[in-house]
Design a protein around this motif. Structure first.
Motif, PDB file in Angstrom:
ATOM      1  N   GLU A 130       0.799  -1.054  -0.147  1.00  0.00           N
ATOM      2  CA  GLU A 130      -0.081  -0.133  -0.176  1.00  0.00           C
ATOM      3  C   GLU A 130       0.963   1.314  -0.249  1.00  0.00           C
ATOM      4  OE1 GLU A 130      -3.397   0.298   2.912  1.00  0.00           O
ATOM      5  OE2 GLU A 130      -3.696  -1.828   2.523  1.00  0.00           O
ATOM      6  N   ARG A 131       0.315   2.272  -0.485  1.00  0.00           N
ATOM      7  CA  ARG A 131       1.210   3.445  -0.747  1.00  0.00           C
ATOM      8  C   ARG A 131       0.822   4.403   0.487  1.00  0.00           C
ATOM      9  NH1 ARG A 131       0.527   5.448  -6.267  1.00  0.00           N
ATOM     10  NH2 ARG A 131       2.562   5.698  -7.130  1.00  0.00           N
ATOM     11  N   GLU A 132       2.026   5.139   0.789  1.00  0.00           N
ATOM     12  CA  GLU A 132       1.643   5.986   1.930  1.00  0.00           C
ATOM     13  C   GLU A 132       0.833   7.206   1.442  1.00  0.00           C
ATOM     14  OE1 GLU A 132       4.311   8.402   5.140  1.00  0.00           O
ATOM     15  OE2 GLU A 132       5.205   6.836   4.188  1.00  0.00           O
ATOM     16  N   LEU A 133      -0.076   7.306   2.314  1.00  0.00           N
ATOM     17  CA  LEU A 133      -1.047   8.399   1.565  1.00  0.00           C
ATOM     18  C   LEU A 133      -0.462   9.802   2.111  1.00  0.00           C
ATOM     19  CD1 LEU A 133      -4.608   6.857   2.721  1.00  0.00           C
ATOM     20  CD2 LEU A 133      -3.418   6.702   0.533  1.00  0.00           C
ATOM     21  N   THR A 134      -0.836  10.691   1.042  1.00  0.00           N
ATOM     22  CA  THR A 134      -0.682  12.168   1.680  1.00  0.00           C
ATOM     23  C   THR A 134      -1.767  12.758   2.769  1.00  0.00           C
ATOM     24  OG1 THR A 134      -2.335  12.872  -0.161  1.00  0.00           O
ATOM     25  CG2 THR A 134      -0.114  12.550  -0.748  1.00  0.00           C
ATOM     26  N   ARG A 135      -1.285  13.738   3.211  1.00  0.00           N
ATOM     27  CA  ARG A 135      -2.154  14.370   4.484  1.00  0.00           C
ATOM     28  C   ARG A 135      -3.455  14.580   3.774  1.00  0.00           C
ATOM     29  NH1 ARG A 135      -0.645  18.484   7.668  1.00  0.00           N
ATOM     30  NH2 ARG A 135      -2.847  19.177   7.909  1.00  0.00           N
ATOM     31  N   ALA A 136      -3.824  14.966   2.634  1.00  0.00           N
ATOM     32  CA  ALA A 136      -4.962  15.278   2.002  1.00  0.00           C
ATOM     33  C   ALA A 136      -5.871  13.798   1.786  1.00  0.00           C
ATOM     34  CB  ALA A 136      -4.986  15.912   0.791  1.00  0.00           C
ATOM     35  N   GLN A 137      -5.024  13.013   1.399  1.00  0.00           N
ATOM     36  CA  GLN A 137      -5.705  11.693   0.911  1.00  0.00           C
ATOM     37  C   GLN A 137      -6.062  10.924   2.380  1.00  0.00           C
ATOM     38  OE1 GLN A 137      -2.536   9.983  -1.120  1.00  0.00           O
ATOM     39  NE2 GLN A 137      -3.621   9.931  -2.945  1.00  0.00           N
ATOM     40  N   GLU A 138      -5.265  10.958   3.426  1.00  0.00           N
ATOM     41  CA  GLU A 138      -5.561  10.223   4.754  1.00  0.00           C
ATOM     42  C   GLU A 138      -6.589  10.996   5.328  1.00  0.00           C
ATOM     43  OE1 GLU A 138      -4.941   7.871   6.908  1.00  0.00           O
ATOM     44  OE2 GLU A 138      -3.002   8.248   6.218  1.00  0.00           O
ATOM     45  N   GLY A 177     -12.630  16.077  -6.461  1.00  0.00           N
ATOM     46  CA  GLY A 177     -10.973  16.066  -6.597  1.00  0.00           C
ATOM     47  C   GLY A 177     -10.586  16.337  -7.915  1.00  0.00           C
ATOM     48  N   VAL A 178      -9.582  17.307  -7.978  1.00  0.00           N
ATOM     49  CA  VAL A 178      -9.103  17.744  -9.524  1.00  0.00           C
ATOM     50  C   VAL A 178      -8.485  16.317 -10.068  1.00  0.00           C
ATOM     51  CG1 VAL A 178      -9.050  20.188  -9.165  1.00  0.00           C
ATOM     52  CG2 VAL A 178      -7.094  18.707  -8.708  1.00  0.00           C
ATOM     53  N   THR A 179      -8.222  16.485 -11.541  1.00  0.00           N
ATOM     54  CA  THR A 179      -7.540  15.427 -12.057  1.00  0.00           C
ATOM     55  C   THR A 179      -6.211  15.230 -11.475  1.00  0.00           C
ATOM     56  OG1 THR A 179      -7.117  16.785 -13.924  1.00  0.00           O
ATOM     57  CG2 THR A 179      -9.076  15.533 -14.176  1.00  0.00           C
ATOM     58  N   GLY A 180      -5.776  13.928 -11.050  1.00  0.00           N
ATOM     59  CA  GLY A 180      -4.440  14.068 -10.392  1.00  0.00           C
ATOM     60  C   GLY A 180      -4.228  14.187  -9.197  1.00  0.00           C
ATOM     61  N   SER A 181      -5.459  14.322  -8.570  1.00  0.00           N
ATOM     62  CA  SER A 181      -5.348  14.586  -6.868  1.00  0.00           C
ATOM     63  C   SER A 181      -5.229  13.359  -6.229  1.00  0.00           C
ATOM     64  CB  SER A 181      -6.638  15.284  -6.502  1.00  0.00           C
ATOM     65  OG  SER A 181      -7.794  14.482  -6.903  1.00  0.00           O
ATOM     66  N   GLY A 182      -5.302  12.158  -6.826  1.00  0.00           N
ATOM     67  CA  GLY A 182      -4.934  11.212  -5.852  1.00  0.00           C
ATOM     68  C   GLY A 182      -6.260  10.227  -5.447  1.00  0.00           C
ATOM     69  N   LYS A 183      -7.334  10.541  -6.149  1.00  0.00           N
ATOM     70  CA  LYS A 183      -8.483   9.852  -5.918  1.00  0.00           C
ATOM     71  C   LYS A 183      -8.537   8.268  -5.884  1.00  0.00           C
ATOM     72  CE  LYS A 183     -11.010  11.970  -9.008  1.00  0.00           C
ATOM     73  NZ  LYS A 183     -10.030  13.077  -9.379  1.00  0.00           N
ATOM     74  N   THR A 184      -7.821   7.893  -6.685  1.00  0.00           N
ATOM     75  CA  THR A 184      -7.705   6.379  -6.909  1.00  0.00           C
ATOM     76  C   THR A 184      -7.098   5.697  -5.654  1.00  0.00           C
ATOM     77  OG1 THR A 184      -7.425   6.655  -9.304  1.00  0.00           O
ATOM     78  CG2 THR A 184      -7.174   4.383  -8.402  1.00  0.00           C
ATOM     79  N   GLU A 185      -6.120   6.432  -4.979  1.00  0.00           N
ATOM     80  CA  GLU A 185      -5.538   5.875  -4.063  1.00  0.00           C
ATOM     81  C   GLU A 185      -6.291   5.870  -2.726  1.00  0.00           C
ATOM     82  OE1 GLU A 185      -2.233   3.930  -3.108  1.00  0.00           O
ATOM     83  OE2 GLU A 185      -2.559   4.851  -5.078  1.00  0.00           O
ATOM     84  N   ILE A 186      -7.126   6.848  -2.802  1.00  0.00           N
ATOM     85  CA  ILE A 186      -8.180   6.689  -1.590  1.00  0.00           C
ATOM     86  C   ILE A 186      -9.120   5.790  -1.683  1.00  0.00           C
ATOM     87  CG2 ILE A 186     -10.247   8.120  -0.670  1.00  0.00           C
ATOM     88  CD1 ILE A 186      -8.710  10.812  -1.546  1.00  0.00           C
ATOM     89  N   ARG A 192      -3.271  19.011  -7.050  1.00  0.00           N
ATOM     90  CA  ARG A 192      -3.109  17.736  -7.421  1.00  0.00           C
ATOM     91  C   ARG A 192      -1.797  17.207  -6.546  1.00  0.00           C
ATOM     92  NH1 ARG A 192      -1.662  17.699 -13.856  1.00  0.00           N
ATOM     93  NH2 ARG A 192      -3.776  17.129 -14.598  1.00  0.00           N
ATOM     94  N   ILE A 193      -1.476  15.830  -6.574  1.00  0.00           N
ATOM     95  CA  ILE A 193      -0.567  15.380  -5.796  1.00  0.00           C
ATOM     96  C   ILE A 193       0.871  15.956  -5.737  1.00  0.00           C
ATOM     97  CG2 ILE A 193       1.002  13.113  -5.685  1.00  0.00           C
ATOM     98  CD1 ILE A 193      -1.581  12.503  -4.489  1.00  0.00           C
ATOM     99  N   ASN A 194       1.388  16.005  -4.815  1.00  0.00           N
ATOM    100  CA  ASN A 194       2.808  17.084  -4.805  1.00  0.00           C
ATOM    101  C   ASN A 194       2.842  18.313  -5.334  1.00  0.00           C
ATOM    102  OD1 ASN A 194       3.891  14.505  -3.666  1.00  0.00           O
ATOM    103  ND2 ASN A 194       4.552  14.057  -5.706  1.00  0.00           N
ATOM    104  N   HIS A 208      -6.983   8.294 -17.919  1.00  0.00           N
ATOM    105  CA  HIS A 208      -5.895   7.697 -18.238  1.00  0.00           C
ATOM    106  C   HIS A 208      -4.534   8.526 -17.418  1.00  0.00           C
ATOM    107  CE1 HIS A 208      -8.210   5.748 -20.991  1.00  0.00           C
ATOM    108  NE2 HIS A 208      -8.385   6.792 -21.792  1.00  0.00           N
ATOM    109  N   ASP A 209      -3.580   7.672 -17.199  1.00  0.00           N
ATOM    110  CA  ASP A 209      -2.587   8.457 -16.698  1.00  0.00           C
ATOM    111  C   ASP A 209      -1.172   8.172 -17.551  1.00  0.00           C
ATOM    112  OD1 ASP A 209      -0.942   9.649 -14.677  1.00  0.00           O
ATOM    113  OD2 ASP A 209      -0.999   8.175 -13.103  1.00  0.00           O
ATOM    114  N   PHE A 210      -0.796   9.221 -18.383  1.00  0.00           N
ATOM    115  CA  PHE A 210       0.036   8.843 -19.209  1.00  0.00           C
ATOM    116  C   PHE A 210       1.327   9.842 -18.685  1.00  0.00           C
ATOM    117  CE2 PHE A 210      -3.316   8.005 -22.344  1.00  0.00           C
ATOM    118  CZ  PHE A 210      -2.946   6.570 -22.397  1.00  0.00           C
ATOM    119  N   GLY A 267       0.484  16.999 -18.317  1.00  0.00           N
ATOM    120  CA  GLY A 267       1.119  17.296 -17.234  1.00  0.00           C
ATOM    121  C   GLY A 267       1.242  16.659 -15.982  1.00  0.00           C
ATOM    122  N   ARG A 268       1.030  15.182 -16.031  1.00  0.00           N
ATOM    123  CA  ARG A 268       0.800  14.462 -14.828  1.00  0.00           C
ATOM    124  C   ARG A 268       2.025  14.107 -13.930  1.00  0.00           C
ATOM    125  NH1 ARG A 268      -4.817  12.929 -14.406  1.00  0.00           N
ATOM    126  NH2 ARG A 268      -4.222  10.936 -13.310  1.00  0.00           N
ATOM    127  N   ALA A 269       3.089  14.210 -14.721  1.00  0.00           N
ATOM    128  CA  ALA A 269       4.400  13.918 -13.975  1.00  0.00           C
ATOM    129  C   ALA A 269       5.328  15.190 -13.594  1.00  0.00           C
ATOM    130  CB  ALA A 269       5.266  12.847 -14.937  1.00  0.00           C
TER     131      ALA A 269
END
Ligand code: ADP
Ligand code: ZN
Length: 722
Positions: free
Chosen positions: A188-196, A214-223, A370-372, A539-541, A579-581
């Motif tokens: 499991e990934r360590e969640l960010t504060r927002a995800q936690e 959550g905006v695109t790339g905000s890490g919803k999937t991980e939640i 977004r994440i980070n 998609h996440d490219f 610009g997801r990375a």
């Protein structure tokens, strides 16, 4: 004992309980074969009871059970009853939703494997039978083993031991689980504060439904994954719904990596056998997570701990065949039954959902970053009228061409989005104005350059491209409007070295379909991806740094109250691929209507602003969610009969309207906007209700309308009013 049975025949005449005598091996939820009429029929056991009102000597007996286990759980049965009542359709039709189609047709190939089990441990073996001794000792350690493996390891010893009765060979059913390749489990990934925080708030709320905006790339999937993993640890199960197109290789690999074969993946790309086996794994509790598109909401899991609907706003969550259910409604019923949480996620929630969240019916969570803290890609709106004035006839503005060139130079990838497949939208004779139309549908045809033919996008019919106008014989043919094929052609001319992939309904056929294209683009086997709305979703490219939206107006001017909402969603989703990375992304949005407020809000990622504007307009004009649009469709191949059916239904609806006029805002009968599709004539009665009171009677009127060649059905807030 008596079994109450619904026969698996969709007809109102037999849509009732039939009593059959049975023994105690039969239980509720089983599929059984029963004598019916002069033959037999398959049926569903809805309930077991001790007595029947029917005289015992006349009661027929159940012939046999189709399976040894109940295919339907008690929950399914009660849900089916409610849905049949809600949508007023035959119960058999609803019950079928809970089963893989392959089960009913009986056309699933089963795979068996022979397993060796140690039967007797105390038979003395000759001292020189080393292989036999080794095999017995192996089985002592392993309890059982695959016979093929043992034969490989110990040769003839297996047969010798089986003959002596020391080893027992058992034939066992093997359940296939597709996408096994990703067997290495990822932690499991360590969640960010927002995800936690989001996870914690979903865990602790007393509301059943939470909307994660959550905006695109905000890490919803991980939640979602964290919430699902938590339920699994507590011994419960999960349903994870995604739009079909989001079942990308990345998503599948991610799920397999996290959950291994605990996840059952149900989607249309599977073979019949695979789909059936995944269903069986869920039914038997071997798999704990059902992942899939709309129909996975009916997954046969028990002890449900959470339901997730990702990309909640997606149109594919509405069923387009009877019963025309909305996935959310089913999910909510199931969540309430199991007292579990239902999580909706989207960067662009539907107006209806957001309003319910805002009103406090759902918990509302916002993830604005977004994440980070990666920035959202900047959107540049380009006025295409100016391009035309400057004499640029190409589908690409000067700005886009420049950015494309730079993106390719850097070795990055770009996505070009256009909501129209084929080469051109229409083919028009410049001399007489003739437009090529489908013989079976009331729509114009699209030219496809690859196979040099005209295709109908409604029924799929293909026509030879005429060498001259069939009306005036003129040879000056105009190709009006750009399609994906033409865009690819233009790109090849501009960037001959670029590797280009196209993704639309024409290129995604076959079992692998879009998976193959996405895999290839993901592996950087292409620089440019040109596609219809399929490229927009989830998609996440990481190497995509430029997204070009070629024709943002296309969906804007669709004659539908949702066109603004859909455009906002589309632009946001497509832009979100950029610009997801590490590298910041860019988006070029081309339009002939640059002042349009929807595009302006979308370019600023201002969902709130868009929502305020849109909801005010919906309220002022009394459109959903302030009213319900109900459309009764009458379609049939025989125009006379269809019209007669329309007249009959219309008269009854009109009487209802007169009786309950205070519930109606609008009531009208007319041709459907497209008058004929696939040789079926189409009529509609369009209504707008401020109160749902008449709804049940509208369903009733349509259920009564039985015609030989004409279908009459109800649509609530249809996704598409064509
Ligand atoms: P969304 O579903 O909101 O569009 P994703 O779940 O796809 O967002 O996440 C966006 C990106 O951030 C993905 O590349 C994902 O791998 C990454 N990501 C998500 N959560 C974390 C985390 N806790 N730590 C590091 N990276 C993360
Ligand atoms: Zn057609």
């Amino acid at each position: 004992m008596i079994a109450e049975v619904i026969v698996d025949i969709v007809h109102s005449d037999v849509d009732k309980i039939f009593d059959y005598a049975c023994d105690e091996t039969v239980c509720a939820g089983m599929r059984v074969v029963v004598p019916f009429g002069r033959g037999t029929a398959t049926g569903f056991v809805m309930r077991i009871k001790q007595t029947s009102d029917f005289p015992a000597e006349k009661l027929k007996k159940i012939i046999r059970a189709e399976e040894r286990f109940p295919a339907l759980t008690e929950e399914c049965l009660s849900l089916a009853r409610r849905l049949a009542a809600r949508y007023l359709c035959p119960q058999a039709l609803v019950l079928r939703l809970f089963l893989p189609a392959e089960m009913r047709t009986g056309k699933v190939g089963e795979v068996y494997r022979t397993t060796a089990v140690l039967a007797k441990d105390d038979v003395p073996l000759p001292a020189n039978a080393t292989a036999q001794r080794a095999l017995v000792s192996f089985l002592r350690d392993n309890a059982e083993a695959d016979a093929a493996l043992l034969r490989e390891k110990f040769g003839g010893a297996l047969k010798a031991l089986a003959d002596k009765g020391v080893v027992r060979l058992e034939k066992r059913r093997v359940l296939r689980a597709p996408y096994r390749e990703a067997e290495t489990l990822a932690p499991e990934r360590e969640l960010t504060r927002a995800q936690e925080e989001a996870v914690e708030r979903i865990r602790s709320t007393d509301k059943t439904v939470t909307l994660v905006h959550g905006v695109t790339g905000s890490g919803k999937t991980e939640i979602y994954l964290a919430l699902i993993a938590e339920q699994l640890r507590m011994g419960r199960t999960a349903i994870f719904l995604v739009p079909e197109i989001s079942l990308t290789p990345q998503m599948l690999a991610q799920l397999r990596a996290r959950f291994g074969t605990s996840a059952a993946i149900l989607h249309s790309g599977l073979s019949a056998g695979e789909r059936y086996d995944e269903w069986r794994r869920l039914r038997e509790g071997e798999a704990k997570i059902a992942v899939g598109a709309r129909s996975a909401v009916f997954a046969p899991v028990e002890h449900l701990g959470i339901i997730v609907i990702d990309e909640e706003h997606d149109g594919s969550y509405r069923s387009e065949s009877s019963p025309r259910y909305h996935t959310f409604d089913i999910a909510l019923l199931r969540a309430e039954y199991h007292r579990c949480k239902l999580v909706l996620g989207s960067a662009t929630p539907s107006i209806e959902t957001y309003r319910r969240a805002e009103a406090g019916e759902f918990q509302l969570l916002s993830l604005p970053e977004r994440i980070n803290r990666r920035p959202m890609p900047a959107v540049e709106i380009v006025d295409m009228r100016q391009e035309v004035r400057r004499g640029n006839p190409s589908p690409f503005s000067a700005v886009l061409r420049e950015k494309l060139a730079r993106c390719l130079e850097k070795g990055n990838q770009a996505i070009l989005f256009l909501n129209r497949r084929g080469y051109s939208q229409t083919v028009i004779c410049r001399d007489c104005g003739y437009v090529a139309k489908c013989e079976h549908c009331d729509v114009s045809l699209t030219y496809h350059s690859e196979d040099d033919c005209l295709k109908c996008h409604y029924c799929g019919a293909r026509y030879r491209m005429p060498p001259a106008c069939p009306v005036c014989g003129g040879i000056h043919i105009n190709y009006v409007g750009m399609g994906t094929q033409r865009v690819v052609g233009e790109l090849k001319k501009l960037y001959p070295a670029a590797r280009i992939l196209r993704m639309d309904n024409d290129t995604t056929n076959g079992k692998e379909g879009h998976l193959r294209i996405l895999k290839s683009f993901s592996a950087r086997e292409a620089d440019l991806l040109v596609g219809t709305q399929m490229v927009a979703k989830g998609h996440d490219f990481p190497f995509v740094t430029l997204v070009g939206i070629l024709d943002a107006d296309m969906s804007l001017h669709f004659p539908d109250y949702r066109s603004g909402e859909r455009t906002f969603q589309l632009v946001t989703q497509v832009a979100g691929r950029s610009g997801r990375a590490e590298e910041t992304g860019e988006v070029v949005l081309q339009t002939y209507d640059p002042e349009n407020y929807i595009l302006r809000f979308a370019a600023k990622y201002d969902y709130e602003g868009f929502y305020r504007h849109e909801i005010a307009m919906r309220e002022a004009t009394a459109f959903p969610p302030f009213a319900k649009i109900v459309r009764v469709m009458v379609t049939g191949t025989d125009d006379k009969e269809a019209l007669a059916a329309l007249r009959e239904v219309y008269e009854k609806l009109k009487a209802l309207y007169a009786e309950e006029s205070e519930c109606f805002l609008f009531f009208n009968r007319m041709h459907a906007p497209i008058r004929r599709i696939q040789d079926k004539y189409r009529y509609q009665v369009l209504m707008r209700l401020t109160d749902e009171k008449p709804l049940a009677r509208i369903y009733g009127i349509c259920a009564e309308a039985e015609f030989r060649h004409t279908l009459v059905y109800v649509e609530e807030n249809p996704a598409n009013l064509s």
